[in-house]
Design an enzyme around this catalytic site. Structure first.
Site, short mmCIF file in Angstrom:
data_model
loop_
_atom_site.label_atom_id
_atom_site.label_comp_id
_atom_site.label_asym_id
_atom_site.label_seq_id
_atom_site.Cartn_x
_atom_site.Cartn_y
_atom_site.Cartn_z
N PRO A 1 0.82 -1.22 0.00
CA PRO A 1 0.00 0.00 0.00
C PRO A 1 0.85 1.27 0.00
O PRO A 1 0.35 2.35 -0.30
CB PRO A 1 -0.82 -0.11 1.29
CG PRO A 1 -0.70 -1.52 1.75
CD PRO A 1 0.60 -2.03 1.21
N GLU B 1 1.34 -6.55 8.16
CA GLU B 1 1.53 -5.09 8.15
C GLU B 1 2.70 -4.64 7.28
O GLU B 1 3.00 -3.46 7.21
CB GLU B 1 1.69 -4.56 9.58
CG GLU B 1 0.39 -4.61 10.40
CD GLU B 1 -0.79 -3.92 9.70
OE1 GLU B 1 -0.67 -2.74 9.38
OE2 GLU B 1 -1.82 -4.58 9.50
N ARG C 1 -0.20 -8.97 -21.42
CA ARG C 1 -0.94 -8.70 -22.65
C ARG C 1 -0.22 -7.71 -23.57
O ARG C 1 -0.56 -7.60 -24.74
CB ARG C 1 -2.36 -8.22 -22.34
CG ARG C 1 -2.45 -6.89 -21.64
CD ARG C 1 -3.89 -6.50 -21.37
NE ARG C 1 -4.60 -6.10 -22.58
CZ ARG C 1 -4.41 -4.96 -23.24
NH1 ARG C 1 -3.50 -4.11 -22.83
NH2 ARG C 1 -5.11 -4.68 -24.32
N ASP D 1 -4.55 -0.27 -28.46
CA ASP D 1 -5.00 0.33 -27.21
C ASP D 1 -4.06 1.45 -26.77
O ASP D 1 -4.50 2.48 -26.30
CB ASP D 1 -5.08 -0.73 -26.10
CG ASP D 1 -6.11 -1.78 -26.41
OD1 ASP D 1 -6.91 -1.56 -27.35
OD2 ASP D 1 -6.11 -2.82 -25.74
#
Ligand code: 9D3
Length: 252
Positions: A88, A115, A153, A168
């Site tokens: 995170p 954590e 991809r 894309d």
């Protein structure tokens, strides 16, 4: 391209890596993906990979030794491979990062749990720390799958030409227009008449306008970076959309 994944939950990764496009890319040897269980490199008799934080507090921290030994093993002597910790605290992942990573030869993905990992391991061995967005996961495994999916991809020969990754990359940042397939009448709901007209210019204009409308409503942030051709501008004006588009663009 080679991916090594270090995790304490190797089974969690099995189906995403063994279905559909990723499976075919592996079978065709366009990508090699190896999963390593960090627990196999634990040094104590209970095979502990985590321990309590010095200084106290909630939760557990991943121990540095099993991670270090596992990393040494997947590197196989040479110092090759870019080490990415999914956490995170990382930089937020996006398509540009996927494109950059697709140019690497060897990525080593470390899936954080609890954590987080001991800071000494992070400082010494991690090249790059990546988060996939501002929401809370139970660990880095699914984030690693998203990274592998989005990078694989982009590798040469993984997608057919009909669904080319190139296309894309160069395509604009507008959201996709609504799409319809058979049947023509579904529960009394018809499809827009223009799509049955066979008039390709009208269809293209209709789709462009629907894309702009959707992008305005749902992702005005994407509209800010968009440029329109002379023809598109006059089409937007004719449909009373140009003023709103400009207002959104100038507001950002
Ligand atoms: C102090 C609060 N902690 C738990 C609620 C923080 C916390 C620790 C570990 C929150 C999430 C996690 C596990 N997440 C990941 O390892 C992770 C993650 C994520 O949660 N969101 C977005 N990207 C990623 S990449 C790895």
């Amino acid at each position: 391209m080679i991916f090594d994944i270090l995790t304490i939950f190797p089974d969690l990764l099995q189906s995403p890596l063994n279905e559909s496009i990723i499976r075919r890319a592996r079978e065709a040897d366009k990508v090699r993906i190896k999963v390593t269980n960090i627990r196999d490199f634990a040094t104590d008799k209970h095979a502990m990979t985590d321990d309590r934080p010095f200084g106290g507090g909630e939760g557990m921290v991943m121990k540095p030794e099993p991670l270090t030994v596992a990393l040494e093993q997947v590197r196989g002597g040479n110092k090759s491979g870019r080490v990415i910790l999914l956490s995170p605290q990382g930089r937020q992942y996006n398509q540009k990062m996927a494109e950059e990573l697709s140019c690497e030869e060897h990525l080593i993905l470390i899936c954080g749990r609890y954590e987080g990992v001991d800071e000494r391991f992070r400082a010494k061995s991690v090249d790059d720390e990546i988060s996939i967005g501002d929401y809370i996961l139970t660990g880095g495994e699914l984030a690693a799958m998203i990274l592998i999916d989005s990078v694989t991809r982009l590798l040469p020969g993984v997608l057919g030409c009909s669904d080319s990754a190139d296309k894309d990359t160069f395509s604009r940042q507008l959201l996709k227009h609504p799409q319809y397939t058979r049947p023509r009448n579904f529960d009394g709901e018809k499809i827009p008449e223009v799509l049955l007209s066979g008039d390709h210019k009208r269809i293209e204009e209709y789709r462009f306008l629907e894309s702009v409308k959707r992008t305005m409503e749902r992702r005005p942030d994407l509209l800010a970076r968009e440029w329109f051709s002379k023809e598109e501008v006059s089409l937007l004006k004719k449909n009373k959309l140009y003023r709103t588009v400009r207002e959104i663009q100038e507001g950002q």
